[in-house]
Design a protein around this motif. Structure first.
Motif, PDB file in Angstrom:
ATOM      1  N   UNK A  47      -1.630  -1.807  -1.721  1.00 49.85           N
ATOM      2  CA  UNK A  47      -0.621  -1.985  -2.305  1.00 49.85           C
ATOM      3  C   UNK A  47       0.141  -0.384  -2.895  1.00 49.85           C
ATOM      4  N   UNK A  48      -0.706   0.393  -3.735  1.00 47.82           N
ATOM      5  CA  UNK A  48      -0.316   1.585  -4.068  1.00 47.82           C
ATOM      6  C   UNK A  48       0.339   2.514  -2.967  1.00 47.82           C
ATOM      7  N   UNK A  49      -0.446   2.391  -1.769  1.00 43.08           N
ATOM      8  CA  UNK A  49       0.051   3.174  -0.285  1.00 43.08           C
ATOM      9  C   UNK A  49       0.927   2.656  -0.175  1.00 43.08           C
ATOM     10  N   UNK A  50       1.563   1.268   0.241  1.00 44.84           N
ATOM     11  CA  UNK A  50       2.857   0.730   0.549  1.00 44.84           C
ATOM     12  C   UNK A  50       3.897   1.129  -0.409  1.00 44.84           C
ATOM     13  N   UNK A  51       3.643   1.155  -1.628  1.00 50.58           N
ATOM     14  CA  UNK A  51       4.776   1.325  -2.620  1.00 50.58           C
ATOM     15  C   UNK A  51       4.945   2.605  -2.587  1.00 50.58           C
ATOM     16  N   UNK A  52       4.207   3.855  -2.275  1.00 45.50           N
ATOM     17  CA  UNK A  52       4.499   5.073  -2.526  1.00 45.50           C
ATOM     18  C   UNK A  52       5.078   5.973  -1.230  1.00 45.50           C
TER      19      UNK A  52
END
Length: 108
Positions: A47-52
């Motif tokens: 989720x962090x990767x997708x969000x950033x």
């Protein structure tokens, strides 16, 4: 500064596996410190990767595919960007790093 390469260990795609290996092997061969983050093992990291990933760099359809490369929290790019920088000999710039001077010894 930490280079983080987001990968997927359980990808069924041979192309994705080869791309991930290409990035990791290049970093290892050039002694660039990095952290490999397996998004199949951590929903939070995925989720962090997708969000950033910046909106203008997201694919028009579906989710971004690994490998995705970050320098600390700064998005560098995906495999295509990495490959282009490798071909044009600008990987250090792509990763936000200064070219290594470790091979040059300074004489007093």
């Amino acid at each position: 500064m930490v280079i983080r390469v987001f990968t997927a260990s359980s990808s069924g795609s041979v192309a994705i596996k080869k791309r991930q290996q290409d990035v990791v092997r290049f970093l290892e061969a050039n002694r660039i410190e990095f952290e490999e983050v397996d998004i199949t093992m951590s929903e939070e990291q995925r989720q962090w990767m997708y969000k950033n990933i910046p909106r203008d760099r997201l694919p028009s359809q579906g989710n971004p595919l690994p490998p995705q490369i970050f320098s600390d929290d700064q998005y560098c790019g995906d495999y295509d960007g990495f490959f282009e920088s490798k071909e044009s000999n600008t990987v250090f710039s792509f990763l936000g790093l200064k070219p290594s001077t470790a091979s040059k010894k300074s004489e007093p």
